[in-house]
Design an enzyme around this catalytic site. Structure first.
Site, PDB file in Angstrom:
ATOM      1  N   SER A  18       0.707  -0.988  -0.319  1.00  0.00           N
ATOM      2  CA  SER A  18      -0.035   0.092   0.336  1.00  0.00           C
ATOM      3  C   SER A  18       0.668   1.065   0.583  1.00  0.00           C
ATOM      4  O   SER A  18       1.758   0.994   0.500  1.00  0.00           O
ATOM      5  CB  SER A  18      -0.888  -0.738   1.297  1.00  0.00           C
ATOM      6  OG  SER A  18      -1.334   0.868   1.084  1.00  0.00           O
ATOM      7  N   TYR A  35      -1.771  -1.508  10.926  1.00  0.00           N
ATOM      8  CA  TYR A  35      -2.347  -1.961   9.314  1.00  0.00           C
ATOM      9  C   TYR A  35      -0.615  -2.255   8.981  1.00  0.00           C
ATOM     10  O   TYR A  35      -0.379  -2.668   8.086  1.00  0.00           O
ATOM     11  CB  TYR A  35      -3.285  -1.845   9.371  1.00  0.00           C
ATOM     12  CG  TYR A  35      -3.192  -1.819   8.038  1.00  0.00           C
ATOM     13  CD1 TYR A  35      -3.977  -3.149   7.507  1.00  0.00           C
ATOM     14  CD2 TYR A  35      -3.345  -0.431   6.947  1.00  0.00           C
ATOM     15  CE1 TYR A  35      -3.843  -2.855   5.418  1.00  0.00           C
ATOM     16  CE2 TYR A  35      -3.434  -0.308   5.906  1.00  0.00           C
ATOM     17  CZ  TYR A  35      -4.200  -1.169   4.688  1.00  0.00           C
ATOM     18  OH  TYR A  35      -3.579  -1.448   3.479  1.00  0.00           O
ATOM     19  N   LYS A  37       2.209  -3.791   6.400  1.00  0.00           N
ATOM     20  CA  LYS A  37       2.334  -3.995   5.052  1.00  0.00           C
ATOM     21  C   LYS A  37       4.127  -3.395   4.977  1.00  0.00           C
ATOM     22  O   LYS A  37       4.983  -3.749   4.381  1.00  0.00           O
ATOM     23  CB  LYS A  37       2.075  -2.940   4.462  1.00  0.00           C
ATOM     24  CG  LYS A  37       0.485  -3.251   4.471  1.00  0.00           C
ATOM     25  CD  LYS A  37      -0.077  -4.150   3.502  1.00  0.00           C
ATOM     26  CE  LYS A  37      -0.947  -4.726   3.029  1.00  0.00           C
ATOM     27  NZ  LYS A  37      -1.298  -5.912   3.428  1.00  0.00           N
TER      28      LYS A  37
HETATM   29  C1  UD1 Z   1      -7.133   3.282   4.405  1.00  0.00           C
HETATM   30  C2  UD1 Z   1      -5.964   3.697   5.203  1.00  0.00           C
HETATM   31  C3  UD1 Z   1      -4.908   2.767   3.921  1.00  0.00           C
HETATM   32  C4  UD1 Z   1      -5.191   1.481   3.687  1.00  0.00           C
HETATM   33  C5  UD1 Z   1      -6.931   2.632   2.675  1.00  0.00           C
HETATM   34  C6  UD1 Z   1      -7.284   0.486   2.071  1.00  0.00           C
HETATM   35  C7  UD1 Z   1      -5.636   5.367   6.483  1.00  0.00           C
HETATM   36  C8  UD1 Z   1      -4.932   6.686   6.948  1.00  0.00           C
HETATM   37  N1  UD1 Z   1      -5.254   4.745   6.001  1.00  0.00           N
HETATM   38  O1  UD1 Z   1      -6.507   4.777   3.473  1.00  0.00           O
HETATM   39  O2  UD1 Z   1      -4.117   2.843   4.940  1.00  0.00           O
HETATM   40  O3  UD1 Z   1      -4.346   0.745   2.480  1.00  0.00           O
HETATM   41  O4  UD1 Z   1      -7.978   3.267   3.705  1.00  0.00           O
HETATM   42  O5  UD1 Z   1      -8.328   0.303   3.507  1.00  0.00           O
HETATM   43  O6  UD1 Z   1      -6.825   4.932   7.104  1.00  0.00           O
HETATM   44  N2  UD1 Z   1     -12.926  10.706   4.271  1.00  0.00           N
HETATM   45  C9  UD1 Z   1     -13.408  11.437   4.386  1.00  0.00           C
HETATM   46  N3  UD1 Z   1     -14.697  10.678   4.989  1.00  0.00           N
HETATM   47  C10 UD1 Z   1     -15.487   9.245   5.009  1.00  0.00           C
HETATM   48  C11 UD1 Z   1     -14.403   8.164   4.502  1.00  0.00           C
HETATM   49  C12 UD1 Z   1     -12.658   9.329   4.210  1.00  0.00           C
HETATM   50  O7  UD1 Z   1     -13.643  12.271   4.543  1.00  0.00           O
HETATM   51  O8  UD1 Z   1     -16.130   8.729   5.394  1.00  0.00           O
HETATM   52  C13 UD1 Z   1     -11.424  10.885   3.258  1.00  0.00           C
HETATM   53  C14 UD1 Z   1     -10.461  10.536   3.922  1.00  0.00           C
HETATM   54  O9  UD1 Z   1      -9.900  11.628   5.212  1.00  0.00           O
HETATM   55  C15 UD1 Z   1      -9.781  10.388   3.032  1.00  0.00           C
HETATM   56  C16 UD1 Z   1      -9.723  10.373   1.707  1.00  0.00           C
HETATM   57  O10 UD1 Z   1     -11.666  10.254   1.862  1.00  0.00           O
HETATM   58  O11 UD1 Z   1      -8.781  11.776   3.058  1.00  0.00           O
HETATM   59  C17 UD1 Z   1      -9.683   9.085   1.319  1.00  0.00           C
HETATM   60  O12 UD1 Z   1     -10.183   7.348   2.684  1.00  0.00           O
HETATM   61  P1  UD1 Z   1     -10.415   5.968   2.679  1.00  0.00           P
HETATM   62  O13 UD1 Z   1     -10.562   5.658   1.641  1.00  0.00           O
HETATM   63  O14 UD1 Z   1     -10.640   6.164   4.128  1.00  0.00           O
HETATM   64  O15 UD1 Z   1      -8.396   5.770   2.335  1.00  0.00           O
HETATM   65  P2  UD1 Z   1      -7.183   6.180   2.573  1.00  0.00           P
HETATM   66  O16 UD1 Z   1      -7.042   7.088   4.091  1.00  0.00           O
HETATM   67  O17 UD1 Z   1      -6.460   6.693   1.582  1.00  0.00           O
END
Ligand code: UD1
Length: 344
Positions: A126, A151, A155
Site C-alpha cells: 500500500s 495495519y 505492510k
Molecule cells: C486508508 C488507509 C490506508 C489503507 C486504505 C485501504 C488511513 C490513514 N489509511 O486509506 O492505509 O491502505 O485505507 O483500506 O486510514 N474520507 C472522508 N470521509 C469518510 C471516509 C474517508 O472524508 O467517510 C476521506 C479521508 O479523510 C481521506 C479520503 O477520504 O482523505 C480517503 O479515505 P479512505 O478511503 O479511508 O482511504 P485512505 O485513508 O487513503
C-alpha cells in the site's frame, strides 16, 4: 495455462483480479476464509468469465491446511497474496489480530513455496508505506516513513519479510505492488466492493449515502494545506489495478524481471480531493451526496499521489479508466446491491 493461487480471491481487489486472470486463460485457485467477503462472489465471477474458479475456504494462518491445499492443487506456478485485514482503526484496537493475520499468513506462504516448488509471489502492499511523502508525486524510491497504525506496519514489515526471504533464497522472486486508492466496480456490476458494516473508506460511504443507507457523509477536515482544504488521494479503478497483477504474474513467468524483488506504485498519477470526488460523483451520476465537514480523522495523510512512471515504463501498464467512468461504475454497483437486497 499456468495455475495461479489467489489468496483473498473473493475480496474486492482479489475478485476483480481473478476475472482478469481468467480472461487471459490462467487457471485460478482461490483461498479465502470469507472473513470479509461472501461466497456469492464466486457466482459473480462465473457470470463474467463463464468459469467458476476452484475455491478453498481456508485461513492462510492455518499452515497445515495450506500445506494440504498445495498438495491438492498441484503445480501452482504463482501466488497473488491479497488475503489480509485492512481496517486501520480496527488494527489500532486489535494489533495482534493484524500482526497474526497479515504476517503469519505471509510467513506460511513463503515457507510453503519452496516445499511445493512455487517460485513467484505477488504481494499487495500500500502507499501507506510512504506516510506523508516529502516529495509529490511519490516514487518507489521515496523513504519509508514510520507506520501510523499496526495495519500500516504489517505492510512495511511484510515487504521486509519478503525481501529478506528472497535475498536468502535464490529460488524465489517477488513483485511488490503498492496500491493507491482503489475504487469502482466491474462494468458488469456482478462484482464490486462489499464493505462489512459501516464503511471506513470514502467511496463505499459516498455510494451508501447516495442510496440512502447513510444519512450524511462526513468529510474529515477542510483545513488541510490543499487547494480546497480537503485531503488529496490518487483514486484508481479497481479493474486497472487488477490488470497490473496479471502483468506482474506474466512478467515473472516469462522471466522478464530485472531483480528478484521488484516494487511498483499502482496509481493514476493524479491527485483528487475529497470534495472533488463528491462533486464529480454528483455530476456524473445525477445524485446528491449530503455531506458535512467534520474534524480531521486521526492518522490521515494530507496528500499523496503516485508517480506511476516506473510501472508505466517497465510493466507497460497504465491506468486507463476515466474518473467519470469509475465513479459511474461505483454507483451502478451500489444500485445493483440495493436491488439484490430487495429481492432477498
Ligand atoms: C486508508 C488507509 C490506508 C489503507 C486504505 C485501504 C488511513 C490513514 N489509511 O486509506 O492505509 O491502505 O485505507 O483500506 O486510514 N474520507 C472522508 N470521509 C469518510 C471516509 C474517508 O472524508 O467517510 C476521506 C479521508 O479523510 C481521506 C479520503 O477520504 O482523505 C480517503 O479515505 P479512505 O478511503 O479511508 O482511504 P485512505 O485513508 O487513503
Amino acid at each position: 495455462m499456468a495455475k495461479i493461487l489467489v489468496t483473498g480471491g473473493t475480496g474486492y481487489i482479489g475478485s476483480h483480479t481473478v476475472v482478469e486472470l481468467q480472461k487471459v486463460g490462467f487457471d485460478v485457485v482461490i483461498v479465502d476464509n470469507l472473513s470479509n467477503s461472501n461466497i456469492d462472489v464466486l457466482a459473480g465471477i462465473e457470470k463474467i468469465s463463464g468459469i467458476r474458479p476452484a475455491f478453498e475456504n481456508i485461513d492462510c494462518v492455518d499452515y497445515v491446511s495450506m500445506d494440504r491445499m498445495f498438495e491438492k492443487h498441484k503445480d501452482i506456478e504463482a501466488i497473488i497474496h491479497f488475503a489480509a485485514s485492512k481496517a486501520v482503526g480496527e488494527s489500532v484496537e486489535k494489533p495482534l489480530l493484524y500482526y497474526r493475520n497479515n504476517l503469519v499468513s505471509l510467513i506460511n506462504l513463503l515457507q510453503l513455496m519452496p516445499i511445493h516448488k512455487v517460485k513467484n509471489f505477488v504481494f499487495s502492499s500500500s502507499c501507506t508505506v510512504y506516510g506523508q511523502p516529502d516529495i509529490l508525486p511519490v516514487t518507489e524510491s521515496a523513504p519509508i516513513k514510520a507506520a501510523l497504525s499496526p495495519y500500516g506496519n504489517t505492510k512495511q514489515v511484510g515487504e521486509e519479510i519478503i525481501r529478506d526471504t528472497i535475498y536468502a533464497n535464490s529460488c524465489y522472486q517477488s513483485i511488490i505492488l503498492r496500491y493507491f486508492n482503489p475504487i469502482g466496480a466491474h462494468a458488469s456490476a456482478e462484482i464490486g466492493e462489499l464493505p462489512n458494516g459501516v464503511p471506513n473508506n470514502l467511496l463505499p460511504f459516498v455510494t451508501q449515502t447516495a442510496i440512502g443507507l447513510r444519512k450524511q457523509l462526513q468529510v474529515y477536515g477542510d483545513d488541510y494545506n490543499t487547494p480546497d482544504g480537503s485531503c488529496i488521494r490518487d483514486y484508481i479503478h479497481v479493474v486497472d489495478l487488477a490488470k497490473a497483477h496479471v502483468i506482474a504474474v506474466q512478467r515473472m513467468l516469462n522471466k522478464q524481471t530485472k531483480s528478484s524483488v521488484e516494487t511498483f506504485n499502482l496509481g493514476t498519477g493524479r491527485g483528487l480531493s475529497v470534495l472533488e470526488i463528491i462533486q464529480t460523483f454528483e455530476k456524473v451520476n445525477g445524485v446528491k451526496i449530503p455531506y458535512k465537514i467534520v474534524a480531521r480523522r486521526e492518522g490521515d495523510i494530507e496528500k499523496v499521489w503516485a508517480d506511476p512512471s516506473y510501472a508505466n515504463n517497465e510493466l507497460g501498464w497504465t491506468a486507463t479508466e476515466t474518473l467519470e467512468e469509475t465513479l459511474r461504475s461505483s454507483w451502478v454497483w451500489e444500485q445493483n446491491l440495493a436491488q439484490r437486497a430487495k429481492a432477498e
